[in-house]
Design a protein around this motif. Structure first.
Motif, PDB file in Angstrom:
ATOM      1  N   GLU A  56       6.409  10.075  91.981  1.00 45.16           N
ATOM      2  CA  GLU A  56       5.507   9.974  91.057  1.00 45.16           C
ATOM      3  C   GLU A  56       5.332   8.858  91.480  1.00 45.16           C
ATOM      4  O   GLU A  56       3.713   7.485  91.505  1.00 45.16           O
ATOM      5  CB  GLU A  56       6.484  10.094  89.864  1.00 45.16           C
ATOM      6  N   LEU A  57       6.367   7.786  91.701  1.00 47.27           N
ATOM      7  CA  LEU A  57       5.810   6.270  92.021  1.00 47.27           C
ATOM      8  C   LEU A  57       5.114   6.521  93.461  1.00 47.27           C
ATOM      9  O   LEU A  57       3.877   5.608  94.194  1.00 47.27           O
ATOM     10  CB  LEU A  57       7.030   5.028  92.197  1.00 47.27           C
TER      11      LEU A  57
ATOM     12  N   THR B 266      18.518  14.123  91.400  1.00 46.39           N
ATOM     13  CA  THR B 266      16.985  15.030  91.365  1.00 46.39           C
ATOM     14  C   THR B 266      16.115  14.015  90.606  1.00 46.39           C
ATOM     15  O   THR B 266      14.888  13.993  90.753  1.00 46.39           O
ATOM     16  CB  THR B 266      17.080  16.514  90.994  1.00 46.39           C
ATOM     17  N   LEU B 267      17.198  13.776  89.175  1.00 46.46           N
ATOM     18  CA  LEU B 267      15.617  12.443  88.849  1.00 46.46           C
ATOM     19  C   LEU B 267      15.262  11.378  89.836  1.00 46.46           C
ATOM     20  O   LEU B 267      14.070  11.156  90.027  1.00 46.46           O
ATOM     21  CB  LEU B 267      16.575  12.425  87.778  1.00 46.46           C
ATOM     22  N   ARG B 268      16.443  10.646  90.012  1.00 47.17           N
ATOM     23  CA  ARG B 268      15.194   9.599  91.360  1.00 47.17           C
ATOM     24  C   ARG B 268      14.438  10.653  92.178  1.00 47.17           C
ATOM     25  O   ARG B 268      13.569   9.506  91.941  1.00 47.17           O
ATOM     26  CB  ARG B 268      17.029   8.785  92.054  1.00 47.17           C
TER      27      ARG B 268
ATOM     28  N   GLN C 164      20.919  13.746  88.484  1.00 50.68           N
ATOM     29  CA  GLN C 164      20.846  12.097  88.908  1.00 50.68           C
ATOM     30  C   GLN C 164      19.881  11.971  89.316  1.00 50.68           C
ATOM     31  O   GLN C 164      19.167  11.211  89.906  1.00 50.68           O
ATOM     32  CB  GLN C 164      21.792  11.502  88.464  1.00 50.68           C
TER      33      GLN C 164
ATOM     34  N   ASN D 121       3.168   8.777  94.376  1.00 51.19           N
ATOM     35  CA  ASN D 121       2.068   9.547  94.733  1.00 51.19           C
ATOM     36  C   ASN D 121       1.235   8.270  93.857  1.00 51.19           C
ATOM     37  O   ASN D 121      -0.439   8.279  93.765  1.00 51.19           O
ATOM     38  CB  ASN D 121       1.925  10.993  93.474  1.00 51.19           C
ATOM     39  N   ARG D 122       0.972   7.069  93.195  1.00 49.68           N
ATOM     40  CA  ARG D 122       0.638   6.347  92.113  1.00 49.68           C
ATOM     41  C   ARG D 122      -0.250   5.205  93.282  1.00 49.68           C
ATOM     42  O   ARG D 122      -1.225   4.907  92.858  1.00 49.68           O
ATOM     43  CB  ARG D 122       1.554   5.602  91.144  1.00 49.68           C
TER      44      ARG D 122
ATOM     45  N   GLU E  37      12.393  12.785  91.539  1.00 47.45           N
ATOM     46  CA  GLU E  37      11.389  12.592  91.004  1.00 47.45           C
ATOM     47  C   GLU E  37      10.492  11.446  90.518  1.00 47.45           C
ATOM     48  O   GLU E  37       9.280  11.265  90.852  1.00 47.45           O
ATOM     49  CB  GLU E  37      11.506  13.579  89.697  1.00 47.45           C
ATOM     50  N   GLN E  38      10.885  10.296  90.228  1.00 48.22           N
ATOM     51  CA  GLN E  38      10.852   9.120  90.003  1.00 48.22           C
ATOM     52  C   GLN E  38      10.264   8.022  91.506  1.00 48.22           C
ATOM     53  O   GLN E  38       8.969   7.774  90.660  1.00 48.22           O
ATOM     54  CB  GLN E  38      12.097   8.844  89.486  1.00 48.22           C
ATOM     55  N   GLN E  39      10.694   8.466  92.079  1.00 50.88           N
ATOM     56  CA  GLN E  39       9.863   8.395  94.052  1.00 50.88           C
ATOM     57  C   GLN E  39       8.514   8.739  93.765  1.00 50.88           C
ATOM     58  O   GLN E  39       7.869   8.561  94.538  1.00 50.88           O
ATOM     59  CB  GLN E  39      11.991   8.215  94.722  1.00 50.88           C
TER      60      GLN E  39
END
Length: 142
Positions: free
Chosen positions: A48-49, A40-42, A38, A51-52, A44-46
């Motif tokens: 990605e955000l 690791t997923l958070r 969980q 970078n965007r 990765e999401q952060q």
């Protein structure tokens, strides 16, 4: 009760070790792996955000396409808000509206989306309503 034979004693110790090992796997190792997945997923999401956001280009807002006072009045009426004040103070308009909290907040967001700039904002609950007082201009400070 008669004493246990050595083979029975070894079997009990083996069973106890098996049960303890099973409890450790179920109670410690599996939850730790789930928490790691969980986290690791958070992360990765952060990432990605982030970078965007780093790649996002600012939107140039030019302000509402009509004069500000009629735009504010009409948009407040469309949002079913009570326009309590609309005074001109130089290049700024002092505006006060009241209505349902979600409607007031959506209206303020709509003003900014249309290019109006809020220089000041005060929100105050009035019973079941929300009152917003704002200083608004057509262009950003320079």
């Amino acid at each position: 009760m008669k004493p246990l034979r050595p083979s029975e004693r070894r079997a009990l110790w083996g069973l106890a070790a098996f049960v303890l090992g099973t409890l450790m796997v179920v109670g410690v190792w599996q939850p730790a792996r789930q928490n790691l997945a969980q986290a690791t997923l958070r992360v990765e999401q952060q990432l990605e955000l982030a970078n965007r956001l780093a790649q996002a280009q600012p939107v140039r807002q030019t302000g509402p396409q009509q004069p500000l006072a009629p735009f504010i009045s009409e948009s407040a009426q469309r949002a079913n808000l009570e326009l309590q004040q609309l005074d001109i103070a130089g290049p700024m308009l002092n505006v006060a509206v009241a209505g349902d909290a979600l409607a007031v907040l959506a209206w303020l967001q709509g003003l900014e989306a249309a290019g109006a700039h809020l220089h000041s904002l005060a929100l105050q609950p009035k019973g079941a309503l929300l009152q917003a007082r704002a200083g608004v201009t057509n262009r950003p400070d320079r």
